[in-house]
Enzyme design. Structure first.
Site, PDB file in Angstrom:
ATOM      1  CE  LYS A  22      -6.940   6.414 -11.578  1.00 29.11           C
ATOM      2  NZ  LYS A  22      -7.588   7.576 -10.983  1.00 29.11           N
ATOM      3  N   GLY A  23      -2.146   2.418  -8.683  1.00 24.56           N
ATOM      4  CA  GLY A  23      -1.089   2.454  -7.655  1.00 24.56           C
ATOM      5  C   GLY A  23       0.252   1.870  -8.057  1.00 24.56           C
TER       6      GLY A  23
ATOM      7  CD  GLU B 160      -2.167  -3.857  -6.267  1.00 28.21           C
ATOM      8  OE1 GLU B 160      -1.662  -2.824  -6.761  1.00 28.21           O
ATOM      9  OE2 GLU B 160      -3.337  -3.889  -5.901  1.00 28.21           O
ATOM     10  CG  ASP B 161      -0.528  -0.081  -4.743  1.00 26.01           C
ATOM     11  OD1 ASP B 161      -1.067  -1.189  -4.566  1.00 26.01           O
ATOM     12  OD2 ASP B 161      -1.197   0.982  -4.784  1.00 26.01           O
TER      13      ASP B 161
ATOM     14  CG  ASP C 112      -4.634  -3.175   3.634  1.00 25.17           C
ATOM     15  OD1 ASP C 112      -4.104  -3.441   4.715  1.00 25.17           O
ATOM     16  OD2 ASP C 112      -5.583  -2.374   3.527  1.00 25.17           O
TER      17      ASP C 112
ATOM     18  CB  VAL D 259       2.158   4.166   3.441  1.00 28.83           C
ATOM     19  CG1 VAL D 259       2.702   3.827   4.820  1.00 28.83           C
ATOM     20  CG2 VAL D 259       1.756   2.894   2.700  1.00 28.83           C
TER      21      VAL D 259
ATOM     22  CG  ASP E  35      -4.781   6.916  -4.001  1.00 33.23           C
ATOM     23  OD1 ASP E  35      -4.580   5.687  -3.933  1.00 33.23           O
ATOM     24  OD2 ASP E  35      -5.922   7.409  -3.942  1.00 33.23           O
TER      25      ASP E  35
HETATM   26  P1  IMP Z   1      -6.390  -5.192  -0.399  1.00 34.19           P
HETATM   27  O1  IMP Z   1      -7.424  -5.790  -1.289  1.00 34.19           O
HETATM   28  O2  IMP Z   1      -6.962  -4.857   0.945  1.00 34.19           O
HETATM   29  O3  IMP Z   1      -5.139  -6.011  -0.270  1.00 34.19           O
HETATM   30  O4  IMP Z   1      -6.092  -3.788  -0.996  1.00 34.19           O
HETATM   31  C1  IMP Z   1      -5.045  -3.440  -1.770  1.00 34.19           C
HETATM   32  C2  IMP Z   1      -5.279  -2.023  -2.303  1.00 34.19           C
HETATM   33  O5  IMP Z   1      -5.709  -1.146  -1.255  1.00 34.19           O
HETATM   34  C3  IMP Z   1      -4.015  -1.433  -2.825  1.00 34.19           C
HETATM   35  O6  IMP Z   1      -3.879  -1.653  -4.201  1.00 34.19           O
HETATM   36  C4  IMP Z   1      -4.175   0.034  -2.509  1.00 34.19           C
HETATM   37  O7  IMP Z   1      -4.831   0.688  -3.582  1.00 34.19           O
HETATM   38  C5  IMP Z   1      -5.077   0.099  -1.326  1.00 34.19           C
HETATM   39  N1  IMP Z   1      -4.344   0.339  -0.079  1.00 34.19           N
HETATM   40  C6  IMP Z   1      -4.199  -0.500   0.960  1.00 34.19           C
HETATM   41  N2  IMP Z   1      -3.451   0.032   1.940  1.00 34.19           N
HETATM   42  C7  IMP Z   1      -3.079   1.253   1.484  1.00 34.19           C
HETATM   43  C8  IMP Z   1      -2.251   2.304   2.033  1.00 34.19           C
HETATM   44  O8  IMP Z   1      -1.693   2.238   3.133  1.00 34.19           O
HETATM   45  N3  IMP Z   1      -2.110   3.402   1.243  1.00 34.19           N
HETATM   46  C9  IMP Z   1      -2.680   3.537   0.021  1.00 34.19           C
HETATM   47  N4  IMP Z   1      -3.449   2.580  -0.537  1.00 34.19           N
HETATM   48  C10 IMP Z   1      -3.641   1.451   0.207  1.00 34.19           C
HETATM   49 MG    MG Z   2      -4.605   0.309  -5.563  1.00 33.94          MG
END
Ligand code: IMP
Ligand code: MG
Length: 178
Positions: free
Chosen positions: A42-43, A98-99, A102, A152, A158
């Site tokens: 949803k981000g 994407e929001d 990470d 954040v 969220d």
């Molecule tokens: P990744 O697979 O670790 O790159 O994760 C990405 C997802 O993790 C994003 O779409 C977010 O939903 C969540 N996420 C990662 N860091 C944060 C943060 O600082 N705040 C909120 N959601 C986060």
């Molecule tokens: Mg997300």
């Protein structure tokens, strides 16, 4: 656990300028292409809603939902498709919105999955990038801000489903409730 905003990281007005700038670049890069925007639920919804209005081109939108995180701030490394696209992306110029990136696990899984559907092109646009936490090599094609390794919220992001409606991006501070 009680969560509260400890400080504002990116102000509403700064976000607005950055989104305009990203929209201009995308408009320039996708001239005469068949732009198909995919929002990751949803981000990304707040960012996507603002960004598409800064893109002066015909485009289509669709959404996917994946789960990679539980109700915590730690990655599980597991990515599952909870909602798939309604449309075929074969020969389309696909831009994933994407929001935040990470660890990169979510987007690298999604890219691989979407590439197997043979789009004409596939790029990624993120609002935020936390490069310190990367587990797989992935550089977004468009990114708003690189941020340090802090959790954040706001502007769609969220913490336990809260804070998505904040118009700015803030650092969340969690503490045990009394
Ligand atoms: P990744 O697979 O670790 O790159 O994760 C990405 C997802 O993790 C994003 O779409 C977010 O939903 C969540 N996420 C990662 N860091 C944060 C943060 O600082 N705040 C909120 N959601 C986060
Ligand atoms: Mg997300």
């Amino acid at each position: 656990m009680v969560a509260e905003i400890s400080r504002v990281l990116i102000k509403e007005e700064e976000i607005r300028q950055k989104v305009k700038e990203l929209g201009k670049r995308i408009t320039y890069d996708y001239q005469n292409k068949d732009l198909f925007v995919i929002g990751i639920l949803k981000g990304s919804v707040v960012f996507l809603a603002d960004l598409i209005r800064e893109i002066s081109l015909p485009l289509e939108i669709d959404f996917m939902a994946v789960s990679s995180y539980g109700a915590t701030t730690h990655t599980s490394g597991v990515v599952r498709i909870m909602k798939d696209l309604d449309t075929d992306i074969n020969n389309k110029d696909v831009l994933i919105i994407e929001d935040i990136i990470d660890t990169g696990l979510t987007l690298s899984y999604l890219k691989e999955n979407l590439l197997s559907r043979e789009p004409a092109s596939l790029k990624v646009c993120t609002m935020l990038d936390k490069p310190d936490r990367r587990k797989v090599q992935l550089i977004p094609d468009y990114n708003g801000y690189e941020i340090p390794d802090e959790f954040v919220v706001g502007y769609g992001l969220d913490y336990n489903q809260n804070f998505r409606n904040l118009p700015y991006i803030g650092v969340v501070n969690t503490r045990a409730s009394a």
